[in-house]
Write an enzyme that holds these catalytic residues in place. Structure first.
Site, PDB file in Angstrom:
ATOM      1  N   GLY A 126      19.672   7.117  40.531  1.00 26.55           N
ATOM      2  CA  GLY A 126      19.236   5.784  40.114  1.00 26.55           C
ATOM      3  C   GLY A 126      19.629   5.575  38.667  1.00 26.55           C
ATOM      4  O   GLY A 126      19.207   6.334  37.790  1.00 26.55           O
TER       5      GLY A 126
ATOM      6  N   LYS B 174      -3.027   0.427  38.494  1.00 28.07           N
ATOM      7  CA  LYS B 174      -1.672  -0.048  38.800  1.00 28.07           C
ATOM      8  C   LYS B 174      -1.797  -1.215  39.762  1.00 28.07           C
ATOM      9  O   LYS B 174      -2.754  -1.304  40.544  1.00 28.07           O
ATOM     10  CB  LYS B 174      -0.885   1.076  39.471  1.00 28.07           C
ATOM     11  CG  LYS B 174       0.608   0.888  39.451  1.00 28.07           C
ATOM     12  CD  LYS B 174       1.256   1.619  38.290  1.00 28.07           C
ATOM     13  CE  LYS B 174       2.752   1.529  38.340  1.00 28.07           C
ATOM     14  NZ  LYS B 174       3.397   2.346  37.317  1.00 28.07           N
TER      15      LYS B 174
ATOM     16  N   VAL C 157      15.671   2.481  33.017  1.00 30.22           N
ATOM     17  CA  VAL C 157      15.366   3.710  32.270  1.00 30.22           C
ATOM     18  C   VAL C 157      16.584   4.625  32.242  1.00 30.22           C
ATOM     19  O   VAL C 157      17.009   5.114  31.193  1.00 30.22           O
ATOM     20  CB  VAL C 157      14.165   4.461  32.901  1.00 30.22           C
ATOM     21  CG1 VAL C 157      13.950   5.798  32.189  1.00 30.22           C
ATOM     22  CG2 VAL C 157      12.905   3.620  32.846  1.00 30.22           C
ATOM     23  N   ALA C 158      17.162   4.863  33.404  1.00 26.51           N
ATOM     24  CA  ALA C 158      18.195   5.901  33.494  1.00 26.51           C
ATOM     25  C   ALA C 158      19.480   5.517  32.768  1.00 26.51           C
ATOM     26  O   ALA C 158      20.183   6.394  32.258  1.00 26.51           O
ATOM     27  CB  ALA C 158      18.485   6.222  34.955  1.00 26.51           C
ATOM     28  N   TYR C 159      19.782   4.239  32.693  1.00 29.83           N
ATOM     29  CA  TYR C 159      20.992   3.860  31.956  1.00 29.83           C
ATOM     30  C   TYR C 159      20.833   4.255  30.476  1.00 29.83           C
ATOM     31  O   TYR C 159      21.722   4.855  29.874  1.00 29.83           O
ATOM     32  CB  TYR C 159      21.281   2.356  32.089  1.00 29.83           C
ATOM     33  CG  TYR C 159      22.559   1.990  31.377  1.00 29.83           C
ATOM     34  CD1 TYR C 159      23.795   2.211  31.979  1.00 29.83           C
ATOM     35  CD2 TYR C 159      22.536   1.468  30.082  1.00 29.83           C
ATOM     36  CE1 TYR C 159      24.980   1.919  31.313  1.00 29.83           C
ATOM     37  CE2 TYR C 159      23.710   1.176  29.407  1.00 29.83           C
ATOM     38  CZ  TYR C 159      24.930   1.399  30.023  1.00 29.83           C
ATOM     39  OH  TYR C 159      26.094   1.125  29.345  1.00 29.83           O
TER      40      TYR C 159
ATOM     41  N   GLY D  52      19.102   2.665  36.771  1.00 23.47           N
ATOM     42  CA  GLY D  52      18.507   1.368  36.441  1.00 23.47           C
ATOM     43  C   GLY D  52      18.143   1.303  34.966  1.00 23.47           C
ATOM     44  O   GLY D  52      18.779   1.930  34.118  1.00 23.47           O
TER      45      GLY D  52
HETATM   46  N1  LIG Z   1      10.493   1.295  33.275  1.00 24.79           N
HETATM   47  C1  LIG Z   1       9.644   2.126  32.701  1.00 24.79           C
HETATM   48  O1  LIG Z   1       9.337   2.015  31.497  1.00 24.79           O
HETATM   49  C2  LIG Z   1       9.045   3.224  33.506  1.00 24.79           C
HETATM   50  C3  LIG Z   1       9.556   3.554  34.746  1.00 24.79           C
HETATM   51  N2  LIG Z   1       9.026   4.621  35.441  1.00 24.79           N
HETATM   52  C4  LIG Z   1       9.568   4.967  36.741  1.00 24.79           C
HETATM   53  O2  LIG Z   1      10.964   5.296  36.606  1.00 24.79           O
HETATM   54  C5  LIG Z   1      11.657   4.876  37.786  1.00 24.79           C
HETATM   55  C6  LIG Z   1      12.789   3.933  37.401  1.00 24.79           C
HETATM   56  O3  LIG Z   1      12.265   2.807  36.733  1.00 24.79           O
HETATM   57  P1  LIG Z   1      13.186   1.637  36.195  1.00 24.79           P
HETATM   58  O4  LIG Z   1      14.427   2.197  35.617  1.00 24.79           O
HETATM   59  O5  LIG Z   1      12.331   0.762  35.375  1.00 24.79           O
HETATM   60  O6  LIG Z   1      13.519   0.892  37.549  1.00 24.79           O
HETATM   61  P2  LIG Z   1      14.848   0.108  37.969  1.00 24.79           P
HETATM   62  O7  LIG Z   1      14.479  -0.672  39.170  1.00 24.79           O
HETATM   63  O8  LIG Z   1      15.466  -0.568  36.811  1.00 24.79           O
HETATM   64  O9  LIG Z   1      15.827   1.311  38.373  1.00 24.79           O
HETATM   65  C7  LIG Z   1      15.725   2.024  39.555  1.00 24.79           C
HETATM   66  C8  LIG Z   1      17.138   2.216  40.072  1.00 24.79           C
HETATM   67  O10 LIG Z   1      17.090   3.073  41.204  1.00 24.79           O
HETATM   68  C9  LIG Z   1      17.999   2.556  42.175  1.00 24.79           C
HETATM   69  N3  LIG Z   1      17.587   3.092  43.482  1.00 24.79           N
HETATM   70  C10 LIG Z   1      16.582   2.693  44.287  1.00 24.79           C
HETATM   71  N4  LIG Z   1      16.544   3.446  45.395  1.00 24.79           N
HETATM   72  C11 LIG Z   1      17.560   4.338  45.281  1.00 24.79           C
HETATM   73  C12 LIG Z   1      18.034   5.391  46.101  1.00 24.79           C
HETATM   74  N5  LIG Z   1      17.492   5.663  47.263  1.00 24.79           N
HETATM   75  N6  LIG Z   1      19.097   6.108  45.666  1.00 24.79           N
HETATM   76  C13 LIG Z   1      19.694   5.830  44.485  1.00 24.79           C
HETATM   77  N7  LIG Z   1      19.273   4.842  43.675  1.00 24.79           N
HETATM   78  C14 LIG Z   1      18.230   4.117  44.059  1.00 24.79           C
HETATM   79  C15 LIG Z   1      17.897   1.062  42.035  1.00 24.79           C
HETATM   80  O11 LIG Z   1      19.041   0.412  42.568  1.00 24.79           O
HETATM   81  C16 LIG Z   1      17.813   0.907  40.514  1.00 24.79           C
HETATM   82  O12 LIG Z   1      19.069   0.793  39.909  1.00 24.79           O
HETATM   83  C17 LIG Z   1      10.605   4.235  38.692  1.00 24.79           C
HETATM   84  O13 LIG Z   1      10.096   5.218  39.568  1.00 24.79           O
HETATM   85  C18 LIG Z   1       9.492   3.829  37.731  1.00 24.79           C
HETATM   86  O14 LIG Z   1       8.226   3.749  38.333  1.00 24.79           O
HETATM   87  C19 LIG Z   1       8.018   5.377  34.938  1.00 24.79           C
HETATM   88  C20 LIG Z   1       7.496   5.107  33.716  1.00 24.79           C
HETATM   89  C21 LIG Z   1       7.907   3.968  32.927  1.00 24.79           C
HETATM   90  C1  LIG Z   2       5.890   0.984  32.846  1.00 26.93           C
HETATM   91  C2  LIG Z   2       4.764   1.369  31.951  1.00 26.93           C
HETATM   92  C3  LIG Z   2       4.635   0.398  30.858  1.00 26.93           C
HETATM   93  C4  LIG Z   2       3.463   1.622  32.586  1.00 26.93           C
HETATM   94  C5  LIG Z   2       3.492   2.243  33.924  1.00 26.93           C
HETATM   95  O1  LIG Z   2       3.077   1.629  34.870  1.00 26.93           O
HETATM   96  C6  LIG Z   2       4.068   3.562  34.118  1.00 26.93           C
HETATM   97  O2  LIG Z   2       4.199   4.355  33.165  1.00 26.93           O
HETATM   98  O3  LIG Z   2       4.372   3.910  35.274  1.00 26.93           O
END
Ligand SMILES: NC(=O)C1=CN([C@@H]2O[C@H](COP(=O)(O)OP(=O)(O)OC[C@H]3O[C@@H](n4cnc5c(N)ncnc54)[C@H](O)[C@@H]3O)[C@@H](O)[C@H]2O)C=CC1
Ligand SMILES: CC(C)CC(=O)C(=O)O
Length: 364
Positions: A181, A80, A185-187, A183
């Site tokens: 959250g 990472k 993924v969650a949306y 963001g």
């Molecule tokens: N994007 C992906 O494909 C993957 C993401 N993840 C993990 O999933 C999680 C979310 O990833 P994404 O959606 O890509 O990130 P993102 O940055 O799009 O979404 C994260 C959301 O959490 C919110 N947030 C941050 N701190 C907060 C708090 N204290 N309370 C409430 N909301 C808060 C942010 O404002 C943002 O909207 C991360 O931990 C990431 O490492 C894991 C595997 C793959």
């Molecule tokens: C966001 C993925 C493509 C790879 C990764 O770093 C993860 O799964 O946390």
């Protein structure tokens, strides 16, 4: 920090500090283990309180990727990167190109992708300097693009498997699900849950993100500190790590914790506590593997149908984790580690084999 002590504790292979003054790049690449193949893991851009905190995060996330890739059945090791900086203010194209040159210098030991704070556009900039990047824009033939929607699909499948274990049925209809959250993924996850008839409670530090979920999915909004204690069936942590800790544990009312965030347990003992409390915890690296499965598919030329089919392993892996947990009476995080380690240990003798192969795994 005694770096070699820390690296020795969990047998990390390599830690690389990258600095480029002209672009302001400060990046830390952590490679945990390449037993199964080259290390694949995303690049996170974040503001850290200290350089030590950034190194710790990179190391922890890299180890998580070793276990994630192993459990997902991928022939890939774990690594990472973290880039120190504010993704809204500190990015510039030269920074990602400089970072790409560092990755190229590793000769394939590490392949990157998106994570929190980085985008497909950033991956495209890295791609100008190296082939060892995934999640690049689909306008490049064979590329997979943004992994988040597929991560969401995997979390949805994993949540269903966990609901089956906890409630006897994998239907999420009528279930109250609290999402921390909303963001990338969650949306997308909320959309699956809403379409299946779940009731959503959401929080985010970004008001616009909350508003979007309220408007589009009829979600109820609560404050960031309230989410842990809301009455719900399932708590889905989808923001950052270490949110299962001494402060939050006594607040949980959910029977299931299943979300996308990496490194959800602040410490292993918090996973032990969940087990004692009878809360079923879907180990983070098992349930959130959809994104890495998706970008790994790009290594051989992306095929969406094939990638989504492979993501199906998340449901069956979680069934296996719960089976091991019951059989051995161990917390689910321990069961998941056993499952992943079984695969790594079986290959241990061919450690770093990918470097001696004539051809790299990447064959786009
Ligand atoms: N994007 C992906 O494909 C993957 C993401 N993840 C993990 O999933 C999680 C979310 O990833 P994404 O959606 O890509 O990130 P993102 O940055 O799009 O979404 C994260 C959301 O959490 C919110 N947030 C941050 N701190 C907060 C708090 N204290 N309370 C409430 N909301 C808060 C942010 O404002 C943002 O909207 C991360 O931990 C990431 O490492 C894991 C595997 C793959
Ligand atoms: C966001 C993925 C493509 C790879 C990764 O770093 C993860 O799964 O946390």
């Amino acid at each position: 920090m005694e770096i070699f002590n820390v690296m020795g504790k969990y047998d990390y292979e390599q830690l690389i500090l990258c600095q480029d003054k002209a672009s302001g790049l400060k990046a830390i690449i952590a490679i945990h283990d390449t037993t199964l193949g080259p290390a694949l893991g995303g690049t996170r851009m974040w503001t850290y309180d200290s350089e030590e905190a950034a190194i710790e995060d990179a190391l922890r996330l890299a180890k998580g990727m070793t276990y994630k890739n192993a459990a997902a059945g991928l022939d890939l090791g774990g690594g990472k990167t973290v880039i120190i900086g504010d993704p809204r203010k500190d990015k510039n194209p030269e920074m990602f190109r400089a970072f790409g040159r560092y990755i190229q210098g590793l000769g394939g030991r590490y392949i990157t992708a998106e994570d929190v704070g980085t985008t497909t556009e950033d991956m495209d900039l890295i791609h100008l300097e190296t082939e060892y990047v995934t999640g690049i824009s689909p306008n490049t033939p064979g590329a997979a693009g943004n992994p988040s929607p597929v991560t969401a699909y995997g979390v949805y499948q994993g949540m269903k498997a966990t609901a089956k274990e906890a409630f006897g049925s994998d239907s999420l209809e009528g279930k109250i699900i609290a999402v921390q959250g909303v963001g990338n993924v969650a949306y997308a996850l909320c959309e699956y849950l809403h379409n299946e008839g779940a009731e959503l409670i959401v929080t985010d530090i970004n008001e616009d993100s909350v508003k979007r979920a309220v408007e589009n999915f009829g979600a109820k909004a609560v404050g960031p500190n309230e989410i842990y204690g809301v009455d719900c069936d399932i708590f889905a942590p989808c923001a950052l790590g270490a949110i299962i800790n001494d402060e939050t544990l006594p607040q949980f009312k959910a029977k299931v914790i299943a979300g996308s965030a990496n490194n959800q347990l602040a410490e292993d003992r918090h996973g032990d506590a969940l087990h004692e409390m009878g809360i079923i915890y879907a180990p983070d690296y098992v349930i959130n593997a959809g994104g890495v499965i998706n970008v790994a598919d790009e290594l051989a030329g992306y095929n969406k149908e094939r990638a989504l089919k492979k993501v199906g392993i998340i449901y069956s892996n979680l069934e296996r984790v719960y089976e091991i947990s019951k059989r051995d009476n161990v917390p689910t995080y321990v069961a998941a580690d056993r499952m992943a380690e079984e695969r790594i240990n079986a290959k241990r003798q061919s450690r770093s084999q990918f470097l001696t192969n004539e051809r790299h795994i990447l064959n786009r």
